[in-house]
Scaffold this motif. Sequence first.
Motif, PDB file in Angstrom:
ATOM      1  N   ASN A   1       0.786  -1.237   0.000  1.00  0.00           N
ATOM      2  CA  ASN A   1       0.000   0.000   0.000  1.00  0.00           C
ATOM      3  C   ASN A   1       0.817   1.286   0.000  1.00  0.00           C
ATOM      4  O   ASN A   1       0.269   2.368  -0.215  1.00  0.00           O
ATOM      5  N   VAL A   2       2.109   1.176   0.299  1.00  0.00           N
ATOM      6  CA  VAL A   2       2.936   2.381   0.406  1.00  0.00           C
ATOM      7  C   VAL A   2       4.150   2.312  -0.513  1.00  0.00           C
ATOM      8  O   VAL A   2       4.341   3.169  -1.380  1.00  0.00           O
ATOM      9  N   LEU A   3       4.967   1.279  -0.337  1.00  0.00           N
ATOM     10  CA  LEU A   3       6.263   1.236  -1.015  1.00  0.00           C
ATOM     11  C   LEU A   3       6.124   1.182  -2.533  1.00  0.00           C
ATOM     12  O   LEU A   3       6.907   1.818  -3.246  1.00  0.00           O
ATOM     13  N   VAL A   4       5.144   0.439  -3.037  1.00  0.00           N
ATOM     14  CA  VAL A   4       5.023   0.307  -4.494  1.00  0.00           C
ATOM     15  C   VAL A   4       4.751   1.644  -5.173  1.00  0.00           C
ATOM     16  O   VAL A   4       5.042   1.814  -6.363  1.00  0.00           O
ATOM     17  N   PHE A   5       4.216   2.601  -4.429  1.00  0.00           N
ATOM     18  CA  PHE A   5       3.881   3.896  -5.028  1.00  0.00           C
ATOM     19  C   PHE A   5       4.978   4.946  -4.841  1.00  0.00           C
ATOM     20  O   PHE A   5       4.844   6.076  -5.312  1.00  0.00           O
ATOM     21  N   LYS A   6       6.033   4.585  -4.140  1.00  0.00           N
ATOM     22  CA  LYS A   6       7.129   5.542  -3.922  1.00  0.00           C
ATOM     23  C   LYS A   6       8.038   5.587  -5.142  1.00  0.00           C
ATOM     24  O   LYS A   6       8.249   4.575  -5.810  1.00  0.00           O
ATOM     25  N   PRO A   7       8.618   6.766  -5.439  1.00  0.00           N
ATOM     26  CA  PRO A   7       9.602   6.835  -6.530  1.00  0.00           C
ATOM     27  C   PRO A   7      10.879   6.114  -6.129  1.00  0.00           C
ATOM     28  O   PRO A   7      11.137   5.894  -4.951  1.00  0.00           O
ATOM     29  N   ASP A   8      11.648   5.742  -7.127  1.00  0.00           N
ATOM     30  CA  ASP A   8      12.918   5.055  -6.873  1.00  0.00           C
ATOM     31  C   ASP A   8      13.942   6.096  -6.427  1.00  0.00           C
ATOM     32  O   ASP A   8      14.462   6.859  -7.224  1.00  0.00           O
TER      33      ASP A   8
END
Length: 411
Positions: A388-395
Motif C-alpha cells: 500500500n505504500v512502497l510500491v507507489f514511492k519513486p525510486d
Amino acid sequence: MPLQMTGAPSDPDLIRLPWDVPLEDWPERHLVTLPRGISRHIVRFARLSGRVYAIKEISERYAKREYQLLWDLSRLDAPAVEPVAVVTGRRDAAGEPLDSALITRHLQFSLPYRAMLSGTLRPDTLSRLLDALAVLLVRLHLAGFYWGDCSLSNTLFRRDAGAFAAYLVDAETGELHPVLSEGQRNYDIEVAHINIYGEMLDLEAGGFLHSSIDPLAFAEQLCRRYHRLWEELTQEEIVEDVEWHLIDQRIRRLNSLGFDVAEMMVRRKAGTARLIVRPKVVDAGHHQRRLLRLTGLDVEENQARRLLNDLDSFRVAKGLRHEDEAIVAHRWLAEIFQPTVTSIPPELRGKLEPAQLFHEVLDHRWFMSEAAGRDVGLDAALRSYIGNVLVFKPDEKAIIGGEAAADTVSP
C-alpha cells in the motif's frame, strides 16, 4: 597567602592577567565586550589565545564552592558552563586583599535570555525559548541539582538547529543532592517564577520587551511546561503485555519534547500480567553513536533513534533485559532488521536505503496499531507497507543518481 590558581587552566597566560587590580578597573586591552545579564558580582570577559573566559569576582569560599559544583555538573553531563580555575590570594598594589575570582570558559555562540528577549520575538521563537528553559530545569533536577536562583540572567542559550539549548551559567546558590524531593523541586520552580516575572517586568518598564509578551503569562507558561515535561519523563506507565504500541506512543511523545530514550526500565506488577515501564532519557546524538557501536549500521540520528527504540522493545519482549547489550543487538539484527529488509521484493529495494525503509515500516506498524487499538505485529505491517505504500514511492536511488548526472552536464 601568595597568589594561587587552582584548577585546570589550559592557557598559561591566565596567570599573567592583572590579578592585583580590582576586576572593575581592568584595562580594556585584556577585555572583550559581550552581552551579559544582571549580576550581583563584577563579571568581565577576557580573550586569550583565541578563547574567551568569563571571570567573576567573588569571595574565596563561594568561588571554590561554585567551581566544585560546576565540575560536578560537568561530570554528570548537565548543561552548564565549563569551570576553568579559581584564583585566590589576590592583593592590590598596596597589599590590601582582593576578592577571589572564578574563571569559566565562555560558551561560544551563546547569549543570555535577557539579551534575547530585549527585542522583537516571534511567538514560535518565544515558545522554543520557553521549552529550552524548561528542559534545562528538568535536566538539572533529574541530576539532583537544586538551583535556587534560576533567572534569565543566570541562563545562556545557544541555537540548536531549529530549536534552542539552554545552559546554567551561575551555580553560586546551587546544591547537589542524590535525589531532589518534590518540595525542593517545587520551591526551585517557585523561585524561577518570581525571578523571571520580575526580570520581565524590568524589561517591560525599560521599553525593551515586545508589547505582545505578557510578563506574568510568560513566567506561568514556563512553570506549566516544566511540570508537563517532568511528568512525561518520570511517570510510570502500566501496560498489558500485548500493548507494546502504547510504549511506542510514549517514546514518540518524549521525542517530540526533545528527549531521546536511552533504554526502558520495565518491571512486572506483582499479582498481575501488567508491566510498569519508565523510560530513561539522554541527550541528542546518543543514538547514532550507540547504534553504530552495537550493529555497525551508520545512519542518520533520527533513524538511529527509531531503530534503537525497536531494539529496546525487542529486548523486553524477548525477556532479554539482563542479557549483554551486544548479544541482544546481534539477535535483533538477525531476527528483526535483516529479515525485514530482505523481505522487500528485489525490484523495490532501490526505492529507499535500508535504515529508512525499516524506519517507515515501523511507522506504518504504529499507525496500523493505533487504528486497530492493538499491536498488529511486524509481519502484517510489512505486508501492508509493501502493498500500500512502497510500491507507489519513486525510486530514490534513481532520482539521486539522475540529479547527480544532471549536475555534471555543462550548460
